[in-house]
Design a protein around this motif. Structure first.
Motif, mmCIF file in Angstrom:
data_model
loop_
_atom_site.group_PDB
_atom_site.id
_atom_site.type_symbol
_atom_site.label_atom_id
_atom_site.label_comp_id
_atom_site.label_asym_id
_atom_site.label_seq_id
_atom_site.Cartn_x
_atom_site.Cartn_y
_atom_site.Cartn_z
ATOM 1 N N ALA A 67 0.811 -1.214 0.000
ATOM 2 C CA ALA A 67 0.000 0.000 0.000
ATOM 3 C C ALA A 67 0.848 1.269 0.000
ATOM 4 O O ALA A 67 0.417 2.307 -0.492
ATOM 5 C CB ALA A 67 -0.947 0.005 1.199
ATOM 6 N N GLN A 68 2.049 1.189 0.558
ATOM 7 C CA GLN A 68 2.952 2.337 0.560
ATOM 8 C C GLN A 68 4.371 1.913 0.208
ATOM 9 O O GLN A 68 4.786 0.800 0.541
ATOM 10 C CB GLN A 68 2.978 3.016 1.940
ATOM 11 C CG GLN A 68 1.750 3.822 2.289
ATOM 12 C CD GLN A 68 1.949 4.643 3.555
ATOM 13 O OE1 GLN A 68 2.638 4.225 4.482
ATOM 14 N NE2 GLN A 68 1.354 5.823 3.602
ATOM 15 N N SER A 79 1.608 5.194 -3.188
ATOM 16 C CA SER A 79 0.557 4.865 -2.234
ATOM 17 C C SER A 79 -0.652 4.290 -2.957
ATOM 18 O O SER A 79 -1.015 4.764 -4.039
ATOM 19 C CB SER A 79 0.144 6.125 -1.458
ATOM 20 O OG SER A 79 -0.848 5.826 -0.507
ATOM 21 N N PRO A 81 -4.199 3.485 -1.495
ATOM 22 C CA PRO A 81 -5.201 3.377 -0.431
ATOM 23 C C PRO A 81 -6.490 2.714 -0.914
ATOM 24 O O PRO A 81 -6.776 2.660 -2.112
ATOM 25 C CB PRO A 81 -5.456 4.832 -0.049
ATOM 26 C CG PRO A 81 -5.191 5.598 -1.317
ATOM 27 C CD PRO A 81 -4.047 4.872 -1.990
ATOM 28 N N ASP A 106 -2.817 6.321 7.356
ATOM 29 C CA ASP A 106 -1.591 7.107 7.231
ATOM 30 C C ASP A 106 -1.252 7.864 8.516
ATOM 31 O O ASP A 106 -0.220 8.539 8.579
ATOM 32 C CB ASP A 106 -1.665 8.058 6.031
ATOM 33 C CG ASP A 106 -2.878 8.981 6.075
ATOM 34 O OD1 ASP A 106 -3.716 8.831 6.989
ATOM 35 O OD2 ASP A 106 -2.996 9.846 5.184
ATOM 36 N N ASP A 170 -6.293 8.535 4.608
ATOM 37 C CA ASP A 170 -6.055 7.356 3.778
ATOM 38 C C ASP A 170 -6.100 6.099 4.641
ATOM 39 O O ASP A 170 -5.339 5.970 5.609
ATOM 40 C CB ASP A 170 -4.686 7.431 3.086
ATOM 41 C CG ASP A 170 -4.716 8.295 1.843
ATOM 42 O OD1 ASP A 170 -5.815 8.635 1.374
ATOM 43 O OD2 ASP A 170 -3.623 8.635 1.338
ATOM 44 N N LEU A 172 -5.194 2.370 4.374
ATOM 45 C CA LEU A 172 -4.292 1.656 3.481
ATOM 46 C C LEU A 172 -4.478 0.147 3.519
ATOM 47 O O LEU A 172 -4.210 -0.544 2.533
ATOM 48 C CB LEU A 172 -2.849 2.004 3.835
ATOM 49 C CG LEU A 172 -2.537 3.506 3.716
ATOM 50 C CD1 LEU A 172 -1.371 3.891 4.596
ATOM 51 C CD2 LEU A 172 -2.258 3.862 2.260
ATOM 52 N N ASN A 210 -6.362 -5.218 1.078
ATOM 53 C CA ASN A 210 -5.775 -4.028 0.463
ATOM 54 C C ASN A 210 -6.526 -3.668 -0.814
ATOM 55 O O ASN A 210 -7.322 -4.456 -1.318
ATOM 56 C CB ASN A 210 -4.307 -4.286 0.093
ATOM 57 C CG ASN A 210 -3.388 -4.370 1.283
ATOM 58 O OD1 ASN A 210 -3.346 -5.371 1.977
ATOM 59 N ND2 ASN A 210 -2.643 -3.309 1.526
ATOM 60 N N GLY A 214 -2.625 -2.758 -4.168
ATOM 61 C CA GLY A 214 -1.886 -2.720 -2.914
ATOM 62 C C GLY A 214 -1.369 -4.090 -2.543
ATOM 63 O O GLY A 214 -1.662 -4.608 -1.473
#
Length: 294
Positions: A67-68, A79, A81, A106, A170, A172, A210, A214
Protein backbone atom coordinates in the motif's frame (compact mmCIF):
# COMPACT_ATOMS: atom_id res chain seq x y z
CA UNK A 1 20.13 -10.29 -10.18
CA UNK A 2 19.98 -6.53 -9.62
CA UNK A 3 17.38 -6.30 -6.86
CA UNK A 4 16.51 -8.38 -3.78
CA UNK A 5 13.06 -8.01 -2.18
CA UNK A 6 12.51 -9.59 1.23
CA UNK A 7 9.51 -10.07 3.47
CA UNK A 8 10.11 -9.51 7.20
CA UNK A 9 8.08 -11.71 9.59
CA UNK A 10 8.95 -15.37 9.10
CA UNK A 11 11.60 -14.36 6.55
CA UNK A 12 14.18 -11.68 7.40
CA UNK A 13 13.27 -11.65 11.11
CA UNK A 14 14.18 -14.39 13.59
CA UNK A 15 11.99 -15.89 16.32
CA UNK A 16 12.51 -12.75 18.43
CA UNK A 17 11.27 -10.53 15.56
CA UNK A 18 14.72 -9.09 14.99
CA UNK A 19 17.25 -9.23 12.12
CA UNK A 20 19.98 -11.74 12.96
CA UNK A 21 23.62 -10.79 12.55
CA UNK A 22 23.93 -13.36 9.73
CA UNK A 23 21.05 -11.81 7.81
CA UNK A 24 22.20 -8.27 8.54
CA UNK A 25 25.70 -8.89 7.19
CA UNK A 26 24.41 -10.68 4.09
CA UNK A 27 22.15 -7.74 3.24
CA UNK A 28 25.01 -5.27 3.69
CA UNK A 29 27.28 -7.43 1.53
CA UNK A 30 24.65 -7.56 -1.23
CA UNK A 31 24.33 -3.78 -1.15
CA UNK A 32 28.12 -3.43 -1.23
CA UNK A 33 28.12 -5.64 -4.34
CA UNK A 34 25.80 -3.13 -6.05
CA UNK A 35 22.57 -5.09 -5.63
CA UNK A 36 19.52 -3.08 -4.58
CA UNK A 37 17.72 -4.33 -1.47
CA UNK A 38 14.11 -3.53 -0.58
CA UNK A 39 11.85 -4.65 2.24
CA UNK A 40 8.34 -5.82 1.26
CA UNK A 41 6.20 -6.40 4.35
CA UNK A 42 2.71 -6.31 5.77
CA UNK A 43 3.96 -4.13 8.61
CA UNK A 44 3.55 -0.33 8.52
CA UNK A 45 6.57 1.79 7.67
CA UNK A 46 7.04 3.24 11.17
CA UNK A 47 7.40 -0.24 12.64
CA UNK A 48 9.83 -1.41 9.95
CA UNK A 49 12.01 1.67 10.20
CA UNK A 50 12.70 1.06 13.90
CA UNK A 51 13.93 -2.49 13.19
CA UNK A 52 16.09 -1.41 10.24
CA UNK A 53 17.70 1.40 12.23
CA UNK A 54 18.49 -1.04 15.03
CA UNK A 55 20.22 -3.33 12.50
CA UNK A 56 22.04 -0.49 10.74
CA UNK A 57 20.38 -1.19 7.38
CA UNK A 58 19.25 1.60 5.07
CA UNK A 59 16.92 0.67 2.20
CA UNK A 60 13.55 1.44 0.60
CA UNK A 61 10.50 -0.07 2.32
CA UNK A 62 7.35 -1.42 0.72
CA UNK A 63 4.90 -1.60 3.62
CA UNK A 64 1.34 -2.68 4.40
CA UNK A 65 1.53 -5.40 1.71
CA UNK A 66 2.29 -2.86 -1.01
CA UNK A 67 0.00 0.00 0.00
CA UNK A 68 2.95 2.34 0.56
CA UNK A 69 6.52 2.62 -0.70
CA UNK A 70 9.12 4.82 1.00
CA UNK A 71 12.61 5.44 -0.34
CA UNK A 72 15.75 4.93 1.77
CA UNK A 73 15.42 8.49 3.09
CA UNK A 74 11.87 7.93 4.33
CA UNK A 75 10.13 9.85 1.54
CA UNK A 76 6.77 8.43 0.45
CA UNK A 77 7.02 7.65 -3.27
CA UNK A 78 3.91 5.50 -3.91
CA UNK A 79 0.56 4.87 -2.23
CA UNK A 80 -2.42 2.59 -2.95
CA UNK A 81 -5.20 3.38 -0.43
CA UNK A 82 -8.58 1.69 -0.24
CA UNK A 83 -11.68 3.70 -1.08
CA UNK A 84 -14.01 4.52 1.80
CA UNK A 85 -16.73 2.47 0.09
CA UNK A 86 -14.45 -0.57 0.06
CA UNK A 87 -13.52 -0.11 3.70
CA UNK A 88 -17.18 0.29 4.68
CA UNK A 89 -18.12 -2.97 2.93
CA UNK A 90 -15.26 -4.88 4.60
CA UNK A 91 -16.01 -3.24 7.97
CA UNK A 92 -19.64 -4.37 7.86
CA UNK A 93 -18.68 -8.00 7.17
CA UNK A 94 -16.07 -8.17 9.93
CA UNK A 95 -18.40 -6.53 12.47
CA UNK A 96 -21.20 -8.95 11.60
CA UNK A 97 -18.84 -11.93 12.01
CA UNK A 98 -17.28 -10.46 15.19
CA UNK A 99 -13.72 -10.72 13.86
CA UNK A 100 -11.15 -8.45 15.51
CA UNK A 101 -9.73 -5.94 13.03
CA UNK A 102 -7.80 -2.70 12.70
CA UNK A 103 -7.79 0.07 10.15
CA UNK A 104 -4.22 0.76 9.05
CA UNK A 105 -4.11 4.44 8.12
CA UNK A 106 -1.59 7.11 7.23
CA UNK A 107 -1.76 8.32 10.85
CA UNK A 108 -1.37 4.88 12.43
CA UNK A 109 -3.42 1.81 13.34
CA UNK A 110 -6.97 2.27 14.65
CA UNK A 111 -8.49 -0.40 16.92
CA UNK A 112 -11.59 -0.78 19.07
CA UNK A 113 -10.09 -2.91 21.85
CA UNK A 114 -6.66 -3.14 23.46
CA UNK A 115 -7.72 -6.12 25.60
CA UNK A 116 -9.00 -8.11 22.64
CA UNK A 117 -5.82 -7.41 20.69
CA UNK A 118 -3.61 -8.65 23.55
CA UNK A 119 -5.81 -11.74 24.02
CA UNK A 120 -5.41 -12.73 20.37
CA UNK A 121 -1.68 -12.04 20.46
CA UNK A 122 -1.37 -14.30 23.50
CA UNK A 123 -3.11 -17.07 21.55
CA UNK A 124 -0.76 -16.72 18.57
CA UNK A 125 2.25 -16.28 20.86
CA UNK A 126 1.58 -19.67 22.46
CA UNK A 127 2.21 -21.18 19.00
CA UNK A 128 5.02 -18.98 17.70
CA UNK A 129 6.94 -18.80 21.00
CA UNK A 130 6.53 -22.41 22.11
CA UNK A 131 10.31 -22.61 22.57
CA UNK A 132 10.05 -20.25 25.59
CA UNK A 133 8.83 -20.94 29.11
CA UNK A 134 5.31 -19.81 30.03
CA UNK A 135 6.59 -16.75 31.90
CA UNK A 136 9.03 -15.86 29.12
CA UNK A 137 6.20 -16.14 26.57
CA UNK A 138 3.94 -13.85 28.57
CA UNK A 139 6.70 -11.28 29.09
CA UNK A 140 7.74 -11.41 25.42
CA UNK A 141 4.18 -11.10 24.11
CA UNK A 142 3.41 -8.14 26.37
CA UNK A 143 6.66 -6.44 25.36
CA UNK A 144 5.95 -6.99 21.66
CA UNK A 145 2.37 -5.69 22.02
CA UNK A 146 3.57 -2.53 23.77
CA UNK A 147 6.37 -2.10 21.24
CA UNK A 148 3.97 -2.45 18.32
CA UNK A 149 1.45 -0.02 19.83
CA UNK A 150 4.23 2.54 20.26
CA UNK A 151 5.95 2.02 16.89
CA UNK A 152 2.76 1.80 14.84
CA UNK A 153 1.10 4.73 16.66
CA UNK A 154 -1.91 2.55 17.53
CA UNK A 155 -5.04 4.33 18.73
CA UNK A 156 -7.87 2.63 20.61
CA UNK A 157 -11.25 4.25 19.96
CA UNK A 158 -14.95 3.65 20.64
CA UNK A 159 -16.03 3.67 17.01
CA UNK A 160 -14.58 3.56 13.49
CA UNK A 161 -17.33 5.83 12.18
CA UNK A 162 -15.44 9.14 12.06
CA UNK A 163 -12.54 7.45 10.26
CA UNK A 164 -14.84 5.88 7.68
CA UNK A 165 -16.34 9.30 6.95
CA UNK A 166 -13.06 11.25 6.84
CA UNK A 167 -12.18 11.74 3.17
CA UNK A 168 -8.84 13.34 4.11
CA UNK A 169 -7.66 10.14 5.81
CA UNK A 170 -6.06 7.36 3.78
CA UNK A 171 -7.02 3.86 4.93
CA UNK A 172 -4.29 1.66 3.48
CA UNK A 173 -5.13 -1.81 4.80
CA UNK A 174 -7.64 -3.64 6.96
CA UNK A 175 -5.84 -6.05 9.27
CA UNK A 176 -7.99 -8.75 10.89
CA UNK A 177 -7.26 -11.54 13.38
CA UNK A 178 -9.19 -14.38 14.98
CA UNK A 179 -8.60 -17.49 17.06
CA UNK A 180 -11.61 -19.18 15.42
CA UNK A 181 -10.86 -21.00 12.15
CA UNK A 182 -14.54 -21.11 11.15
CA UNK A 183 -14.84 -17.36 11.67
CA UNK A 184 -11.80 -16.85 9.48
CA UNK A 185 -13.23 -19.03 6.71
CA UNK A 186 -16.57 -17.19 6.73
CA UNK A 187 -14.94 -13.76 6.64
CA UNK A 188 -12.47 -14.78 3.96
CA UNK A 189 -15.26 -16.14 1.73
CA UNK A 190 -17.50 -13.10 2.21
CA UNK A 191 -14.74 -10.53 1.62
CA UNK A 192 -13.67 -12.33 -1.57
CA UNK A 193 -17.14 -11.68 -2.98
CA UNK A 194 -16.27 -7.96 -3.04
CA UNK A 195 -14.48 -6.50 -6.08
CA UNK A 196 -11.32 -4.42 -6.51
CA UNK A 197 -9.47 -5.86 -3.54
CA UNK A 198 -6.22 -7.73 -2.87
CA UNK A 199 -6.91 -10.28 -0.13
CA UNK A 200 -4.19 -12.29 1.57
CA UNK A 201 -3.17 -14.06 4.75
CA UNK A 202 0.26 -14.11 6.39
CA UNK A 203 -0.50 -16.50 9.27
CA UNK A 204 -3.21 -18.63 10.87
CA UNK A 205 -6.40 -16.67 11.54
CA UNK A 206 -5.07 -13.58 9.77
CA UNK A 207 -6.91 -11.74 6.99
CA UNK A 208 -5.41 -8.72 5.23
CA UNK A 209 -7.38 -6.56 2.80
CA UNK A 210 -5.78 -4.03 0.46
CA UNK A 211 -6.70 -2.15 -2.68
CA UNK A 212 -6.26 -4.25 -5.82
CA UNK A 213 -2.87 -2.73 -6.58
CA UNK A 214 -1.89 -2.72 -2.91
CA UNK A 215 0.00 -6.00 -3.18
CA UNK A 216 3.70 -6.80 -2.88
CA UNK A 217 4.07 -7.99 -6.46
CA UNK A 218 2.77 -4.78 -8.01
CA UNK A 219 4.73 -2.58 -5.59
CA UNK A 220 8.03 -4.43 -6.11
CA UNK A 221 7.67 -4.36 -9.89
CA UNK A 222 6.72 -0.68 -9.83
CA UNK A 223 9.76 0.16 -7.73
CA UNK A 224 12.06 -1.99 -9.88
CA UNK A 225 10.77 -0.32 -13.05
CA UNK A 226 11.70 3.08 -11.59
CA UNK A 227 15.29 1.81 -11.50
CA UNK A 228 15.15 0.27 -14.97
CA UNK A 229 15.24 -3.25 -13.51
CA UNK A 230 13.32 -6.04 -15.24
CA UNK A 231 11.31 -8.71 -13.35
CA UNK A 232 13.82 -11.36 -14.46
CA UNK A 233 16.52 -9.42 -12.55
CA UNK A 234 14.69 -9.60 -9.20
CA UNK A 235 15.10 -12.13 -6.38
CA UNK A 236 12.21 -12.19 -3.88
CA UNK A 237 11.91 -14.10 -0.59
CA UNK A 238 8.87 -14.75 1.60
CA UNK A 239 6.98 -17.23 3.75
CA UNK A 240 3.30 -16.26 3.48
CA UNK A 241 0.53 -15.99 0.95
CA UNK A 242 0.76 -12.19 1.09
CA UNK A 243 4.18 -12.76 -0.55
CA UNK A 244 2.83 -14.87 -3.40
CA UNK A 245 2.43 -12.09 -5.97
CA UNK A 246 6.05 -10.98 -5.69
CA UNK A 247 7.37 -14.54 -5.53
CA UNK A 248 5.56 -15.36 -8.77
CA UNK A 249 6.50 -12.15 -10.56
CA UNK A 250 10.20 -12.19 -9.64
CA UNK A 251 12.73 -13.91 -11.87
CA UNK A 252 13.91 -15.82 -8.80
CA UNK A 253 11.17 -16.36 -6.22
CA UNK A 254 12.36 -18.18 -3.10
CA UNK A 255 10.12 -19.56 -0.36
CA UNK A 256 11.33 -19.99 3.21
CA UNK A 257 11.75 -23.44 4.75
CA UNK A 258 9.21 -22.49 7.44
CA UNK A 259 6.52 -21.55 4.89
CA UNK A 260 3.29 -23.60 4.68
CA UNK A 261 3.44 -26.57 2.32
CA UNK A 262 0.70 -25.08 0.14
CA UNK A 263 2.99 -22.14 -0.66
CA UNK A 264 5.99 -24.41 -1.24
CA UNK A 265 3.89 -26.34 -3.76
CA UNK A 266 3.50 -23.12 -5.78
CA UNK A 267 7.10 -21.86 -5.53
CA UNK A 268 9.76 -24.47 -6.42
CA UNK A 269 12.86 -22.68 -5.10
CA UNK A 270 13.41 -22.92 -1.34
CA UNK A 271 15.90 -21.70 1.26
CA UNK A 272 16.38 -22.47 4.95
CA UNK A 273 13.99 -21.44 7.73
CA UNK A 274 13.97 -17.90 9.08
CA UNK A 275 15.35 -19.29 12.36
CA UNK A 276 18.26 -20.73 10.34
CA UNK A 277 19.10 -17.41 8.65
CA UNK A 278 17.49 -18.51 5.37
CA UNK A 279 17.73 -15.01 3.86
CA UNK A 280 21.48 -14.94 4.43
CA UNK A 281 21.80 -18.41 2.91
CA UNK A 282 19.94 -17.35 -0.26
CA UNK A 283 21.91 -14.12 -0.57
CA UNK A 284 25.23 -15.95 -0.12
CA UNK A 285 24.27 -18.35 -2.91
CA UNK A 286 23.42 -15.39 -5.15
CA UNK A 287 26.65 -13.53 -4.34
CA UNK A 288 28.66 -16.66 -5.11
CA UNK A 289 27.21 -16.72 -8.64
CA UNK A 290 27.92 -12.99 -9.01
CA UNK A 291 31.55 -13.61 -8.05
CA UNK A 292 31.77 -16.43 -10.60
CA UNK A 293 30.41 -14.15 -13.33
CA UNK A 294 32.94 -11.50 -12.43
Amino acid sequence: MKLIASDMDGTLLNKYWRISEENRQAVLDAQAAGIHFVIATGRPYTNVNVILEEAGISCPVISLNGAQTHDANGRLIASQPLTKQQVRAVHNILVEEDMYFELMTDIGAISLSYDRYVDIMNFHGEIELSHLSQQERQDTILRMCEERIRNERCQFVDSFESYLENEQLDILKVFALTKDEECFKRCDARVRELTGLAISSSAFGNLEINAERGNKGYAVMQYAASLGIEPAEIMAMGDGFNDLTMLQMAGRGIVMGNAPQALKDLIPLQTKKNTEHGVAHAIRELLATVDVVR
